[in-house]
Write a protein that holds these residues in place. Structure first.
Motif, PDB file in Angstrom:
ATOM      1  N   ASP A 387      -6.818 100.620 -40.190  1.00  0.00           N
ATOM      2  CA  ASP A 387      -6.218  99.494 -39.373  1.00  0.00           C
ATOM      3  C   ASP A 387      -6.861  98.254 -38.844  1.00  0.00           C
ATOM      4  O   ASP A 387      -6.262  97.295 -39.022  1.00  0.00           O
ATOM      5  N   ALA A 390      -7.089  95.949 -41.832  1.00  0.00           N
ATOM      6  CA  ALA A 390      -5.888  95.323 -42.248  1.00  0.00           C
ATOM      7  C   ALA A 390      -5.834  94.158 -41.196  1.00  0.00           C
ATOM      8  O   ALA A 390      -5.069  93.312 -41.513  1.00  0.00           O
ATOM      9  N   HIS A 435       4.028 104.925 -44.443  1.00  0.00           N
ATOM     10  CA  HIS A 435       4.073 103.569 -43.972  1.00  0.00           C
ATOM     11  C   HIS A 435       2.958 103.006 -43.804  1.00  0.00           C
ATOM     12  O   HIS A 435       2.454 101.868 -44.212  1.00  0.00           O
ATOM     13  N   ASP A 436       1.847 103.733 -43.549  1.00  0.00           N
ATOM     14  CA  ASP A 436       0.152 103.400 -43.380  1.00  0.00           C
ATOM     15  C   ASP A 436      -0.120 102.809 -44.558  1.00  0.00           C
ATOM     16  O   ASP A 436      -0.782 101.947 -44.925  1.00  0.00           O
ATOM     17  N   ARG A 439       1.359  99.650 -45.832  1.00  0.00           N
ATOM     18  CA  ARG A 439       0.714  98.758 -45.245  1.00  0.00           C
ATOM     19  C   ARG A 439      -0.805  98.389 -45.666  1.00  0.00           C
ATOM     20  O   ARG A 439      -0.995  97.206 -45.759  1.00  0.00           O
ATOM     21  N   TRP A 440      -1.570  99.347 -45.934  1.00  0.00           N
ATOM     22  CA  TRP A 440      -2.894  99.247 -46.252  1.00  0.00           C
ATOM     23  C   TRP A 440      -2.973  98.647 -47.649  1.00  0.00           C
ATOM     24  O   TRP A 440      -3.848  97.707 -47.785  1.00  0.00           O
ATOM     25  N   GLY A 442      -0.873  96.578 -49.121  1.00  0.00           N
ATOM     26  CA  GLY A 442      -0.557  95.294 -48.766  1.00  0.00           C
ATOM     27  C   GLY A 442      -1.546  94.374 -48.620  1.00  0.00           C
ATOM     28  O   GLY A 442      -1.974  93.368 -48.887  1.00  0.00           O
ATOM     29  N   ALA A 443      -2.348  94.892 -47.309  1.00  0.00           N
ATOM     30  CA  ALA A 443      -3.373  94.136 -46.855  1.00  0.00           C
ATOM     31  C   ALA A 443      -4.643  94.133 -47.888  1.00  0.00           C
ATOM     32  O   ALA A 443      -5.448  93.184 -48.027  1.00  0.00           O
TER      33      ALA A 443
END
Length: 608
Positions: A387, A390, A435-436, A439-440, A442-443
């Motif tokens: 997190d 990201a 979802h995590d 998101r990871w 994408g980053a």
């Protein structure tokens, strides 16, 4: 300053601390409470810093080696009249074996003198100076026993020869003939919990033998079968010697304030645990086929880091996870070769160094089979490190060289964030929800695009150290090692070749143009990159050349001055020993014909 140079020292360890013994038989560094505790012997940094020496009275020559598969040191002094062997060790607790060694070490420095031939007169000088030379202790001599006390610290010397008071210190003169053995020990104890000590002294030969067996029992768990087996096994011993056994923290180096340049002001305290060093050591010990304690060590990291927020994750800790490592200068020690400052503490603990996020998550990925089932604390740690990567990868930081002037967008730091995110995506549902993971991912892709677009400098013809910089930087060698780009990618290969051409002197790599000395870890990283690029013969020649710059006991400092000063920086340096082990593995894994049967693969973490 003592006549010993940095490379003249041998390293002793007991799982809580370590000592340095010079070629002249002098113990010139020992902080008996733990690695970062106050010294009682510090002649390494000042003639008046305290020492304990045993040496022939006559001129002598020296040969020395560790007893097989141990950090028990045997030094042979040859004189015109004969030869003697001095054997030195920091004792383990009696009977400790395997991964239990060092957990409850007694704070006991052991020395024996054994006559090998002829007759050799010797002198012993015992001159402790407590708290970095600030305190001269009260000293009493009773026959063959010396007690020194100052404040919280008591040292008790026991000897098999008569010892005499020598003003504020103690000394002895004795002669050893062939077949004769004399024994000495210094025990540390808290002053207000010292009791009567060991009035008769320990059984030194028995304690030495037991300690040697403790080291061998630990190394027996290491079944490395790749190239340079003896080198890897010895270097894994050194890394274990730099490990604080009660917690598993890996100490960056035994010493403080050994300079990067004689007379320069770049000297730092390295007696702490860096997250980067922890993770690279985990990788190195995995390569050496000893992943047994992965869960315990990751639990230490989780407890030390605590709950991760968007504030920078501290990059370093005390051996038991202490956070505040505020730096202060000592005025009691002149410094090695009068190089100032002499420091306790390290202000880098306040820095943002984003690469450490990836180092920790990558180490967890490598050892994932040994973290299954994963402790909840480790799961939370890996989730929160991803997190933070990201959310903060776009911020500047101090970089792995710990710049104190300004923060920059270092490419090695961006790649570290990419590595945290990439490994987190691979972990998937083990550490986060769908979802995590999305998101990871994408980053991760954003970081990759930024490095590829902003890191390349067409005028230089290479990736440079930071976005917008024209400065070549050897930290870029971590890019293929991390798996961000293959070493034979055209731009990456151009960068490797520029580093080899522009930053290499006498076969060793400087971190940047103008670095006062070459840097052992970067030199091994270059060998790894050559191996990853399929340049096996070049990689082998370079690796063997760099490995050959260790001292006669196979120990590395942080840096090396090929123009005459020799080893520089704190010693022994964990990062240098890790880089050798991982370099040996890259040469094994990328050798023509593939990996030998029965060793681990660095990508899958399983037996082939």
């Amino acid at each position: 300053m003592t006549g010993n140079r940095i490379g003249d020292y041998g390293f002793l360890a007991d799982g809580r601390t370590g000592a340095l013994v010079g070629r002249d038989g002098s113990v010139d560094w020992w902080c008996p409470t733990r690695f970062d505790g106050p010294s009682v012997f510090a002649r390494l940094l000042d003639d008046n810093g305290g020492h304990w020496s045993i040496r022939p009275e006559e001129d002598f020559s020296v040969e020395r080696a560790y007893l097989d598969d141990t950090l028990v040191l045997r030094t042979v002094f040859h004189t015109d009249g004969g030869s003697v062997a001095v054997t030195d060790a920091l004792a383990f607790e009696p009977g400790a074996r395997g991964h239990q060694i060092g957990r409850r070490s007694p704070g006991l420095l052991l020395r024996t003198v054994e006559g090998l031939s002829g007759s050799v007169p010797l002198t012993m000088s015992f001159a402790p100076r407590f708290e970095y030379g600030r305190v001269t202790a009260y000293l009493t001599v009773e026959g063959q026993r010396v007690t020194t006390t100052a404040g919280a610290t008591t040292l008790t010397l026991t000897a098999s020869v008569p010892v005499h008071r020598d003003h504020i210190d103690a000394s002895a003169r004795f002669t050893v003939v062939a077949g004769q053995r004399e024994c000495f020990a210094v025990a540390h104890s808290p002053t207000y919990d010292a009791g009567d000590g060991q009035a008769a002294g320990p059984d030194v030969p028995a304690a030495l033998a037991d300690t040697a067996e403790g080291w061998r029992s630990w190394l027996a768990h290491h079944d490395y079968r790749g190239r340079y087996r003896d080198l890897v096994r010895h270097n894994s011993l050194v890394l274990q010697g730099l490990t604080y056994a009660p917690s598993g923290a890996v100490i960056a180096a035994l010493t403080t304030s050994l300079p990067e340049q004689i007379g320069g002001d770049r000297s730092y305290d390295y007696r702490y645990a860096w997250l980067r060093d922890f993770s690279l050591t985990m990788r190195a010990l995995w390569v050496a086929a000893c992943p047994d304690e992965a869960g315990r060590l990751f639990d230490w990291v989780a407890k030390s880091v605590g709950r991760v927020t968007m504030e920078p994750v501290p990059i370093m800790y005390g051996p038991e996870g202490e956070r505040d490592l505020t730096e202060r200068a000592l005025d009691t020690l002149a410094g090695y070769a009068d190089s100032q400052p002499v420091l306790v503490g390290n202000e880098a603990w306040r820095q943002r160094q984003s690469d450490v996020l990836g180092e920790v998550v990558d180490a967890a990925w490598l050892l994932r089979d040994y973290l299954d089932p994963m402790q909840e604390s480790v799961c939370r740690l890996l989730h929160s490190l991803a997190d933070q990567a990201a959310a903060t990868w776009h911020l500047p930081d101090a970089g792995m060289w710990e710049a104190r002037d300004a923060e920059r967008h270092y490419i090695s730091s961006k790649v570290g964030c990419w590595m945290a995110l990439d490994r987190a995506v691979r972990f998937g549902g083990r550490i986060g929800g769908a979802h995590d993971v999305a998101r990871w991912a994408g980053a991760r892709d954003e970081v990759r695009r930024a490095v590829l677009e902003q890191g390349w400098n067409a005028e230089v013809g290479a990736y440079t150290g930071a976005f917008g910089s024209d400065r070549l930087d050897a930290s870029l060698l971590v890019v293929p090692i991390a798996g961000f780009l293959p070493a034979n990618d055209p731009r990456m290969w151009a960068t490797i070749e520029r580093i080899e051409q522009d930053l290499t002197e006498d076969g060793l790599v400087r971190r940047w143009d103008g670095d006062p000395a070459t840097f052992f870890p970067c030199s091994f990283w270059l060998a790894s990159c050559l191996a990853l690029a399929g340049e096996h013969d070049r990689a082998t020649r370079l690796f063997e050349s760099v490995a050959g710059r260790a001292n006669d006991l196979g120990l590395f400092a942080e840096q090396f001055d090929p123009r005459g000063a020799g080893p520089l920086g704190n010693f022994p340096q964990a990062l240098s020993h890790m880089a050798l082990i991982n370099g040996a593995w890259h040469l094994t894994e990328n050798a023509p014909g593939g990996v030998p049967a029965g060793v681990y693969t660095s990508t899958e973490g399983e037996r082939k």
